[in-house]
Design a protein around this motif. Structure first.
Motif, PDB file in Angstrom:
ATOM      1  N   LYS A 207      -7.525  -6.876   5.302  1.00  0.00           N
ATOM      2  CA  LYS A 207      -7.209  -6.931   6.724  1.00  0.00           C
ATOM      3  C   LYS A 207      -6.459  -8.219   7.038  1.00  0.00           C
ATOM      4  CE  LYS A 207     -10.450  -3.639   8.274  1.00  0.00           C
ATOM      5  NZ  LYS A 207     -11.056  -3.014   9.423  1.00  0.00           N
TER       6      LYS A 207
ATOM      7  N   ALA B 122      -4.704   2.881  -8.836  1.00  0.00           N
ATOM      8  CA  ALA B 122      -5.669   2.130  -8.011  1.00  0.00           C
ATOM      9  C   ALA B 122      -4.946   1.480  -6.848  1.00  0.00           C
ATOM     10  CB  ALA B 122      -6.380   1.065  -8.849  1.00  0.00           C
ATOM     11  N   GLN B 123      -5.641   1.372  -5.731  1.00  0.00           N
ATOM     12  CA  GLN B 123      -5.100   0.695  -4.544  1.00  0.00           C
ATOM     13  C   GLN B 123      -6.168  -0.212  -3.945  1.00  0.00           C
ATOM     14  OE1 GLN B 123      -3.575   4.372  -2.418  1.00  0.00           O
ATOM     15  NE2 GLN B 123      -1.655   3.258  -2.590  1.00  0.00           N
TER      16      GLN B 123
ATOM     17  N   LYS C 106     -11.768   4.712   0.917  1.00  0.00           N
ATOM     18  CA  LYS C 106     -11.389   5.045  -0.454  1.00  0.00           C
ATOM     19  C   LYS C 106     -11.682   6.518  -0.745  1.00  0.00           C
ATOM     20  CE  LYS C 106     -11.279   0.505  -2.229  1.00  0.00           C
ATOM     21  NZ  LYS C 106     -11.110  -0.313  -3.428  1.00  0.00           N
TER      22      LYS C 106
ATOM     23  N   TYR D  61     -10.882  14.888  -3.844  1.00  0.00           N
ATOM     24  CA  TYR D  61     -10.699  15.277  -2.449  1.00  0.00           C
ATOM     25  C   TYR D  61      -9.521  16.236  -2.308  1.00  0.00           C
ATOM     26  CZ  TYR D  61     -13.828  11.633  -0.660  1.00  0.00           C
ATOM     27  OH  TYR D  61     -14.912  10.859  -0.368  1.00  0.00           O
TER      28      TYR D  61
ATOM     29  N   ILE E 214      -3.342  -4.069   8.184  1.00  0.00           N
ATOM     30  CA  ILE E 214      -3.911  -4.043   6.839  1.00  0.00           C
ATOM     31  C   ILE E 214      -2.742  -4.060   5.855  1.00  0.00           C
ATOM     32  CG2 ILE E 214      -5.193  -2.629   5.164  1.00  0.00           C
ATOM     33  CD1 ILE E 214      -6.884  -1.537   7.401  1.00  0.00           C
TER      34      ILE E 214
ATOM     35  N   VAL F 109      -6.780  -3.000  -0.469  1.00  0.00           N
ATOM     36  CA  VAL F 109      -6.244  -3.432   0.820  1.00  0.00           C
ATOM     37  C   VAL F 109      -6.977  -4.667   1.326  1.00  0.00           C
ATOM     38  CG1 VAL F 109      -5.513  -1.140   1.574  1.00  0.00           C
ATOM     39  CG2 VAL F 109      -7.843  -1.908   2.037  1.00  0.00           C
TER      40      VAL F 109
ATOM     41  N   VAL G  71      -2.626   9.376  -3.178  1.00  0.00           N
ATOM     42  CA  VAL G  71      -3.129   8.039  -2.847  1.00  0.00           C
ATOM     43  C   VAL G  71      -4.628   7.929  -3.108  1.00  0.00           C
ATOM     44  CG1 VAL G  71      -1.345   7.531  -1.138  1.00  0.00           C
ATOM     45  CG2 VAL G  71      -3.460   8.671  -0.417  1.00  0.00           C
ATOM     46  N   LYS G  72      -5.096   6.708  -3.267  1.00  0.00           N
ATOM     47  CA  LYS G  72      -6.509   6.458  -3.531  1.00  0.00           C
ATOM     48  C   LYS G  72      -7.224   5.901  -2.298  1.00  0.00           C
ATOM     49  CE  LYS G  72      -6.169   7.737  -7.850  1.00  0.00           C
ATOM     50  NZ  LYS G  72      -6.654   9.086  -8.237  1.00  0.00           N
ATOM     51  N   ILE G  73      -6.464   5.669  -1.241  1.00  0.00           N
ATOM     52  CA  ILE G  73      -7.030   5.182   0.014  1.00  0.00           C
ATOM     53  C   ILE G  73      -6.335   5.936   1.147  1.00  0.00           C
ATOM     54  CG2 ILE G  73      -7.195   3.192   1.584  1.00  0.00           C
ATOM     55  CD1 ILE G  73      -7.395   1.355  -0.801  1.00  0.00           C
ATOM     56  N   ILE G  74      -7.094   6.425   2.114  1.00  0.00           N
ATOM     57  CA  ILE G  74      -6.483   7.015   3.298  1.00  0.00           C
ATOM     58  C   ILE G  74      -6.879   6.186   4.509  1.00  0.00           C
ATOM     59  CG2 ILE G  74      -6.275   9.362   2.405  1.00  0.00           C
ATOM     60  CD1 ILE G  74      -8.853  10.063   3.918  1.00  0.00           C
TER      61      ILE G  74
ATOM     62  N   GLU H  74      -7.848   1.427  10.100  1.00  0.00           N
ATOM     63  CA  GLU H  74      -9.034   1.508   9.246  1.00  0.00           C
ATOM     64  C   GLU H  74      -8.694   2.361   8.030  1.00  0.00           C
ATOM     65  OE1 GLU H  74     -12.036   0.069   9.493  1.00  0.00           O
ATOM     66  OE2 GLU H  74     -11.567  -0.909  11.408  1.00  0.00           O
ATOM     67  N   VAL H  75      -9.357   2.091   6.928  1.00  0.00           N
ATOM     68  CA  VAL H  75      -9.097   2.845   5.702  1.00  0.00           C
ATOM     69  C   VAL H  75     -10.408   3.256   5.046  1.00  0.00           C
ATOM     70  CG1 VAL H  75      -6.903   1.724   5.166  1.00  0.00           C
ATOM     71  CG2 VAL H  75      -9.037   0.696   4.381  1.00  0.00           C
TER      72      VAL H  75
ATOM     73  N   ILE I 288      -0.361   7.190  -8.845  1.00  0.00           N
ATOM     74  CA  ILE I 288      -1.149   6.021  -8.427  1.00  0.00           C
ATOM     75  C   ILE I 288      -2.471   5.967  -9.181  1.00  0.00           C
ATOM     76  CG2 ILE I 288      -2.415   5.024  -6.481  1.00  0.00           C
ATOM     77  CD1 ILE I 288      -0.171   6.126  -4.654  1.00  0.00           C
TER      78      ILE I 288
ATOM     79  N   MET J 155     -10.034  15.350   2.683  1.00  0.00           N
ATOM     80  CA  MET J 155      -9.501  14.086   3.214  1.00  0.00           C
ATOM     81  C   MET J 155      -9.548  14.087   4.735  1.00  0.00           C
ATOM     82  SD  MET J 155      -6.103  13.205   1.026  1.00  0.00           S
ATOM     83  CE  MET J 155      -6.139  13.240  -0.767  1.00  0.00           C
TER      84      MET J 155
ATOM     85  N   PHE K 152       0.869  -1.161   0.000  1.00  0.00           N
ATOM     86  CA  PHE K 152       0.000   0.000   0.000  1.00  0.00           C
ATOM     87  C   PHE K 152       0.918   1.227   0.000  1.00  0.00           C
ATOM     88  CE2 PHE K 152      -2.531   3.120   2.318  1.00  0.00           C
ATOM     89  CZ  PHE K 152      -3.640   3.131   1.513  1.00  0.00           C
ATOM     90  N   LEU K 153       1.356   1.647  -1.178  1.00  0.00           N
ATOM     91  CA  LEU K 153       2.284   2.778  -1.272  1.00  0.00           C
ATOM     92  C   LEU K 153       1.666   4.024  -0.659  1.00  0.00           C
ATOM     93  CD1 LEU K 153       3.747   2.319  -4.870  1.00  0.00           C
ATOM     94  CD2 LEU K 153       4.919   1.969  -2.692  1.00  0.00           C
TER      95      LEU K 153
END
Lengths: 279, 279, 279, 279
Positions: A234, A229-230, B234, B239, A210, A232, B208-211, B231-232, A227, B244, A190-191
């Motif tokens: 658990k 797409a990402q 999308k 944003y 995660i 993740v 990033v596409k996920i925080i 926890e994450v 980026i 964010m 997860f960059l």
């Protein structure tokens, strides 16, 4: 031009751009199927993607739109035919096979015109689907010699994109620059967490809960390209680094196939080190 | 001891430990309600958590188990009563209020015995729920003076845990060592990505596409303590860094409340820089 | 028996069962690699799965354990070799190909010994991987005649499990009873929502914001067998029923492959209409 | 009109509608801050939401737009000030408190002007935040008498929306029709699974692996109104029905607060039994 086409526009933002572009399109008797726009407020930059249907010369359309936009506008009109892609791999099968299946059954808008590996492991898989496979070993070659051979092979295919399906060697700046914005990679973390080698081991050591995978355009900053797409998943303390790697395969497949779907449908703009994506 | 108790054991792993411990428990006429164990194979370390019901002296139980375990065994028998906690905040309300509500309605196994802020903003919220609030400004004080005042206040409460609910100042090693393994923090990024200040800005810049958000024990390596929960969510290119941050609040609340629930039910072992969690 | 084996136990719950079973195992000089147990408190039923390593006669192990358990105990000792499976499909490729790839690369613990389709569309895919494919049309046959042909073919393979990879015909009670607890299906909805035909159309009409997929054992109550795994994905108002179906494929693949992985590693107990799963 | 306003439009779809509306807006010297549109292709219905800034009479704006749209067009121009809402509860605190906190700290665009409960349990919570609380018992009243009292109280507040924060009584058609499209409910299941009473018990019995929550507008078909937001969480066989209910609270909070945020920012159109949401 009769089929569906995609118009991609980017330029400095100004008031009324959408109105102007849509006026041109309707003026030419074309239909708008879908329409997306975005303004990056930090850079005051405008992005627009429009799907149109109708009969018009591509050149006339570009010229007419250009007249109505700021001088720095870049406009592309793209026919929605499959992209020509070359896939590169090393030994791991999971992303490699996933793309082959999705291309075979038209889940992504791409024809795989060739496959290249620095090992011979993936030949059988490629050839089952009639994809020509070139085994180009890196053994007893300088990095440059190796890449020159690869480039020579790629040039035979004249691809729109080069897809690194777990290709485990770092590319030289020369290679990357030659195919600027055309190389897509899947990184198994997860960059920007866990840049570089062995990210699952790094993730294990850090004790994260995660793990993830990141699909991105390749630039000369290692693992630092825009980026796309990402994904993740658990995990918990019971996962060894190896079990993380096994579990992570599905996140890698998911991020990679999602990214390729978006790119090959011309839904992705590169905005410096970020992407603008109209899903 | 008549109520439900929790037995926590860790030691070097050996064959048959579970069998030995359960034999002791049954030998004392106690019932096992639930039972979890884990062996960290890299360090050959054994962890066990057992919920028991029955009448026995805590000391006898510990002694009998100890006889059957390797010499390095650490054994705790804990009554399942609410933990005494002190919460610390700065200005942001969202984690602070979330814990208060969850404590008020017994969603977490904790009584908030006091609240401390380096601003006065959160006083009203604390006092609505009859939690004594101490405003201890850091203005015109050295870091050490400020922390000494805080420590003095904390000592009045004699808490089991100190909970940093978006407390925005870095603690000194002296403070951290004083409350080793007793301080829980929420960091507003998906660690180890975006360590340090302004992680949402960092995340924006990286595209990033996920925080995410990370709840962890505090150690003297900034943002590097054992992770309890992550926890994450999308996001996409629309944003801003501020959006964010707003969206991230819910990930912060979720990771934090999950971590506190687990810790206060004695489900979390610290295994060097990692955690072992029996949910 | 020298390799790793899996011991599966279920019986009426009583105090001390884990202690008794582990005592037997250690008494025989065997090692426990991992150990899970669960008590269904509503039915007072006990489930246990233990991975062991060591040299022992399977019969002796079963007998010794049986002596220590309630009379209704069911005990299985299973060698961890790949399951023999038959996959059945209709026209859709995505689950069918996913299982083939995962079997080919040992991501699931199964050898595909045969494939059966009521159309011929999937033959090419199966044969690329040297899986014998039988096209058994349902045309101009009663349901019973059709199934008799299928059963005859299945019997040639003597499989451990029958895997319905988007096989789009409802099975008769006769078929289901013949292979009780051995048929695994993927249903393209988040059960129990949208039972029956065309679940994506139903989901569209209902206006849900999340769609899903469910892998389950097949029983004679349509779409009502014990659930093994479920996956979901978020959608919005822009998805047509067809776009939901396309997007849903990945949820189907994910739920199905997860379920098969669990079942083929003997991690799944059927507990009436529910499952107990030791991951 | 000087501040930011929101223009909501829906009508039969025709070519060029976006172009026409934006032409009117620019013609009046107004700025477009953001712009979304959607065409429901099944019903050929057009939806548009535009945020504008500038000085204009609301009536002139509506009239000018109307001239350019099909006859069935509905046009609303809304100032972006907080909605007036009444919250209704029974005994459970979690959604009730969540809305109060989010309103108090402006996380949702709403002022809570009153609270109504059919028990007195939630009074303390409301009054801590200076929200007038009316306890209106249903005891010894017909359903109609009870609702008449509630309606009388609601009318004093003249709210924009009525928010059912785990209000556990079914409303009569008379009540629902009086506040058509103005009542928002949280249902504690992933609708349409588990309609009606005790959904967690139903979910337990069915053995699902994911549970959820659904926020929706209330119509006269029980649990069948247009869905605004859904959230899910993974569970396993170890969850009792009660543990599902506890865990489900967070999904309920998440779905409910998300839905309220969207509705109160005028981002939600009702499209028959579905919603169109511009996030």
């Amino acid at each position: 031009m009769e089929e569906k086409s995609i118009v991609l526009i980017e330029c400095t933002d100004k008031k009324g751009l959408v109105n102007k572009v849509t006026s041109v399109i309707f003026g030419l008797g074309l239909n708008i199927v879908s329409n997306n726009q975005f303004v990056d407020e930090e850079s005051n930059h405008f992005f627009m993607r429009t799907e149109i249907v109708g009969k018009v010369s591509k050149d006339i359309l570009v010229d007419k739109i250009k007249e109505n936009l700021p001088d720095d506008a870049m406009i592309k009109v793209i026919e929605s035919k499959p992209k020509r892609i070359v896939i590169m791999g090393t030994k791991e099968h999971h992303c490699f096979s996933d793309i082959i299946i999705r291309s075979e059954y038209k889940e992504i808008n791409a024809d795989i015109v060739g496959a290249i590996g620095n090992y011979d492991e993936l030949r059988g898989l490629a050839e089952k689907f009639d994809i020509p496979y070139s085994f180009i070993t890196h053994n007893e070659k300088t990095k440059e010699e190796h890449e020159d051979e690869i480039i020579k092979k790629i040039e035979e295919y004249n691809p729109d994109y080069i897809v690194l399906a777990k290709y485990m060697r770092i590319l030289t700046p020369k290679f990357v620059e030659k195919y600027e914005h055309k190389i897509i990679n899947i990184h198994h973390s997860f960059l920007p967490a866990f840049i570089g080698a062995n990210p699952y081991r790094q993730a294990y050591n850090r004790g994260v809960k995660i793990i993830g995978a990141t699909a991105h355009f390749v630039t000369n900053d290692l693992d630092d390209g825009p980026i796309i797409a990402q994904e993740v998943l658990k995990i918990d303390h019971t996962y060894s680094a190896k079990e993380m790697r096994n579990a992570g395969r599905d996140a890698e497949r998911a991020a990679f196939s999602k990214a390729l779907k978006l790119v090959f449908e011309d839904r992705v703009f590169i905005n410096k080190n970020r992407t603008v994506i109209f899903e």
